[in-house]
Design a protein around this motif. Structure first.
Motif, PDB file in Angstrom:
ATOM      1  N   ARG A 130       0.839  -1.196   0.000  1.00  0.00           N
ATOM      2  CA  ARG A 130       0.000   0.000   0.000  1.00  0.00           C
ATOM      3  C   ARG A 130       0.878   1.252   0.000  1.00  0.00           C
ATOM      4  NH1 ARG A 130      -5.226  -1.055   1.030  1.00  0.00           N
ATOM      5  NH2 ARG A 130      -5.779  -3.005   2.061  1.00  0.00           N
ATOM      6  N   ASN A 131       0.533   2.168  -0.890  1.00  0.00           N
ATOM      7  CA  ASN A 131       1.128   3.504  -0.902  1.00  0.00           C
ATOM      8  C   ASN A 131       0.005   4.512  -0.688  1.00  0.00           C
ATOM      9  OD1 ASN A 131       3.044   2.333  -3.628  1.00  0.00           O
ATOM     10  ND2 ASN A 131       3.844   2.681  -1.598  1.00  0.00           N
ATOM     11  N   THR A 132       0.349   5.769  -0.592  1.00  0.00           N
ATOM     12  CA  THR A 132      -0.678   6.799  -0.484  1.00  0.00           C
ATOM     13  C   THR A 132      -1.407   6.903  -1.819  1.00  0.00           C
ATOM     14  OG1 THR A 132       0.726   8.014   1.041  1.00  0.00           O
ATOM     15  CG2 THR A 132      -1.120   9.219   0.069  1.00  0.00           C
ATOM     16  N   GLY A 133      -2.672   6.550  -1.827  1.00  0.00           N
ATOM     17  CA  GLY A 133      -3.495   6.677  -3.031  1.00  0.00           C
ATOM     18  C   GLY A 133      -3.338   5.579  -4.065  1.00  0.00           C
ATOM     19  N   SER A 134      -2.484   4.603  -3.824  1.00  0.00           N
ATOM     20  CA  SER A 134      -2.325   3.527  -4.790  1.00  0.00           C
ATOM     21  C   SER A 134      -1.856   2.255  -4.087  1.00  0.00           C
ATOM     22  CB  SER A 134      -1.325   3.916  -5.890  1.00  0.00           C
ATOM     23  OG  SER A 134      -0.029   4.034  -5.344  1.00  0.00           O
ATOM     24  N   SER A 135      -1.907   1.153  -4.815  1.00  0.00           N
ATOM     25  CA  SER A 135      -1.472  -0.135  -4.276  1.00  0.00           C
ATOM     26  C   SER A 135      -0.821  -0.955  -5.382  1.00  0.00           C
ATOM     27  CB  SER A 135      -2.652  -0.918  -3.712  1.00  0.00           C
ATOM     28  OG  SER A 135      -3.263  -0.216  -2.659  1.00  0.00           O
ATOM     29  N   HIS A 136       0.087  -1.824  -4.982  1.00  0.00           N
ATOM     30  CA  HIS A 136       0.705  -2.773  -5.900  1.00  0.00           C
ATOM     31  C   HIS A 136       0.363  -4.166  -5.401  1.00  0.00           C
ATOM     32  CE1 HIS A 136       3.025   0.499  -7.641  1.00  0.00           C
ATOM     33  NE2 HIS A 136       3.451   0.807  -6.434  1.00  0.00           N
ATOM     34  N   LEU A 137      -0.137  -4.982  -6.288  1.00  0.00           N
ATOM     35  CA  LEU A 137      -0.452  -6.369  -5.974  1.00  0.00           C
ATOM     36  C   LEU A 137       0.527  -7.235  -6.760  1.00  0.00           C
ATOM     37  CD1 LEU A 137      -2.520  -7.891  -4.271  1.00  0.00           C
ATOM     38  CD2 LEU A 137      -4.013  -7.967  -6.266  1.00  0.00           C
ATOM     39  N   ILE A 138       1.405  -7.938  -6.044  1.00  0.00           N
ATOM     40  CA  ILE A 138       2.460  -8.720  -6.683  1.00  0.00           C
ATOM     41  C   ILE A 138       2.208 -10.200  -6.408  1.00  0.00           C
ATOM     42  CG2 ILE A 138       4.942  -9.130  -6.826  1.00  0.00           C
ATOM     43  CD1 ILE A 138       5.394  -6.274  -5.889  1.00  0.00           C
ATOM     44  N   PHE A 139       2.264 -10.984  -7.465  1.00  0.00           N
ATOM     45  CA  PHE A 139       2.073 -12.435  -7.374  1.00  0.00           C
ATOM     46  C   PHE A 139       3.406 -13.107  -7.662  1.00  0.00           C
ATOM     47  CE2 PHE A 139      -1.816 -10.465  -8.687  1.00  0.00           C
ATOM     48  CZ  PHE A 139      -2.794 -11.093  -7.948  1.00  0.00           C
ATOM     49  N   TYR A 140       3.873 -13.919  -6.731  1.00  0.00           N
ATOM     50  CA  TYR A 140       5.057 -14.743  -6.933  1.00  0.00           C
ATOM     51  C   TYR A 140       4.579 -16.179  -7.087  1.00  0.00           C
ATOM     52  CZ  TYR A 140       7.678 -10.754  -5.094  1.00  0.00           C
ATOM     53  OH  TYR A 140       8.207  -9.509  -4.883  1.00  0.00           O
ATOM     54  N   VAL A 141       4.991 -16.820  -8.165  1.00  0.00           N
ATOM     55  CA  VAL A 141       4.547 -18.190  -8.421  1.00  0.00           C
ATOM     56  C   VAL A 141       5.715 -19.000  -8.968  1.00  0.00           C
ATOM     57  CG1 VAL A 141       3.723 -17.715 -10.760  1.00  0.00           C
ATOM     58  CG2 VAL A 141       2.686 -19.560  -9.455  1.00  0.00           C
ATOM     59  N   HIS A 142       5.723 -20.276  -8.667  1.00  0.00           N
ATOM     60  CA  HIS A 142       6.804 -21.149  -9.123  1.00  0.00           C
ATOM     61  C   HIS A 142       6.467 -21.687 -10.516  1.00  0.00           C
ATOM     62  CE1 HIS A 142       9.702 -24.425  -9.258  1.00  0.00           C
ATOM     63  NE2 HIS A 142      10.327 -23.815  -8.270  1.00  0.00           N
ATOM     64  N   HIS A 143       7.493 -21.738 -11.379  1.00  0.00           N
ATOM     65  CA  HIS A 143       7.298 -22.190 -12.761  1.00  0.00           C
ATOM     66  C   HIS A 143       6.744 -23.607 -12.847  1.00  0.00           C
ATOM     67  CE1 HIS A 143       8.460 -19.308 -15.798  1.00  0.00           C
ATOM     68  NE2 HIS A 143       9.450 -18.897 -15.041  1.00  0.00           N
ATOM     69  N   ALA A 144       7.060 -24.446 -11.885  1.00  0.00           N
ATOM     70  CA  ALA A 144       6.568 -25.819 -11.933  1.00  0.00           C
ATOM     71  C   ALA A 144       5.054 -25.881 -11.703  1.00  0.00           C
ATOM     72  CB  ALA A 144       7.285 -26.680 -10.894  1.00  0.00           C
ATOM     73  N   ALA A 145       4.503 -24.866 -11.071  1.00  0.00           N
ATOM     74  CA  ALA A 145       3.066 -24.879 -10.761  1.00  0.00           C
ATOM     75  C   ALA A 145       2.222 -24.354 -11.908  1.00  0.00           C
ATOM     76  CB  ALA A 145       2.786 -24.062  -9.503  1.00  0.00           C
ATOM     77  N   THR A 146       2.725 -23.370 -12.606  1.00  0.00           N
ATOM     78  CA  THR A 146       1.960 -22.792 -13.714  1.00  0.00           C
ATOM     79  C   THR A 146       2.903 -22.037 -14.637  1.00  0.00           C
ATOM     80  OG1 THR A 146       0.018 -21.447 -14.273  1.00  0.00           O
ATOM     81  CG2 THR A 146       1.419 -20.627 -12.516  1.00  0.00           C
ATOM     82  N   ASP A 147       2.432 -21.770 -15.836  1.00  0.00           N
ATOM     83  CA  ASP A 147       3.208 -20.959 -16.762  1.00  0.00           C
ATOM     84  C   ASP A 147       2.653 -19.542 -16.746  1.00  0.00           C
ATOM     85  OD1 ASP A 147       0.813 -21.183 -18.046  1.00  0.00           O
ATOM     86  OD2 ASP A 147       1.561 -22.368 -19.722  1.00  0.00           O
TER      87      ASP A 147
END
Length: 197
Positions: A130-147
């Motif tokens: 969370r930042n002031t007035g905005s947000s970043h949503l980051i997804f970390y995923v392993h290559h073996a689980a999905t492409d």
């Protein structure tokens, strides 16, 4: 339920894990969404749970206890019911110069903390910054689980679920699979398994 649920691992899954194990390099990749305004954490958690229910591989751990006789490798995905509280982390960035940071800065900064050992933990983590007035949503995923395409479909499902919950839209009736009833298969030893083939 005492029985474990298993899903077959592909050769690509197994080789990705073996490469990572031998090279000591993380095969984690990710996706970033930058949003203006506020995100409701409770709604996001509920939407994440709904998306996870449709993508059971993201709730699995790679194990080598699968009772395979024919296959060279013995890996399989073991189902571990996972909820958003276990994989989602929320951070508030209150530094005055946060506007100078682009989303990739956050991705690189937190990437080492979000590497996976897919034999011990499920292959998805979500970071809400969370930042002031905005947000970043980051997804970390392993290559073996999905492409990359699989991650895009997962994120689309998450966004749709978030909007349905946030705007109180009624969902149409859809058939969902109860993955918890899928049990370990019975492997019966036969003489043909000793064939030179």
């Amino acid at each position: 339920m005492t029985q474990k649920q298993y899903y077959p691992a592909s050769t690509v899954d197994e080789l990705a894990h073996l490469f990572e194990h031998s090279s000591h390099q993380s095969l984690t990749f990710g996706g970033i969404i930058t949003l203006e305004g506020e995100i409701n954490s409770e709604v996001l958690g509920t939407a994440l749970n709904a998306a996870l229910d449709l993508y059971p591989k993201l709730q699995c751990v790679l194990v080598d206890r699968y009772p395979s006789i024919i296959r060279w490798f013995r890996y399989a995905w073991e189902y571990h019911p996972t909820r958003s509280e276990e994989i989602m982390e929320e951070i508030e960035d209150i530094e005055p110069d946060h506007t100078a940071k682009d989303p990739m800065h956050y991705f690189r900064q937190y990437h080492p903390l979000h590497s996976f050992d897919i034999t011990r933990q499920t292959p998805l983590k979500v970071l809400l910054i969370r930042n002031t007035g905005s947000s970043h949503l980051i997804f970390y995923v392993h290559h073996a689980a999905t492409d990359g395409l699989g991650l895009i479909f997962f994120i689309q499902t998450l966004i749709q679920s978030y909007e349905d919950i946030f705007y109180q839209r009624k969902k149409g009736s859809t058939d969902t699979v109860d993955y918890s009833v899928i049990s370990k298969p019975d492997i019966v030893f036969r003489l043909k398994h000793l064939s030179p083939k």
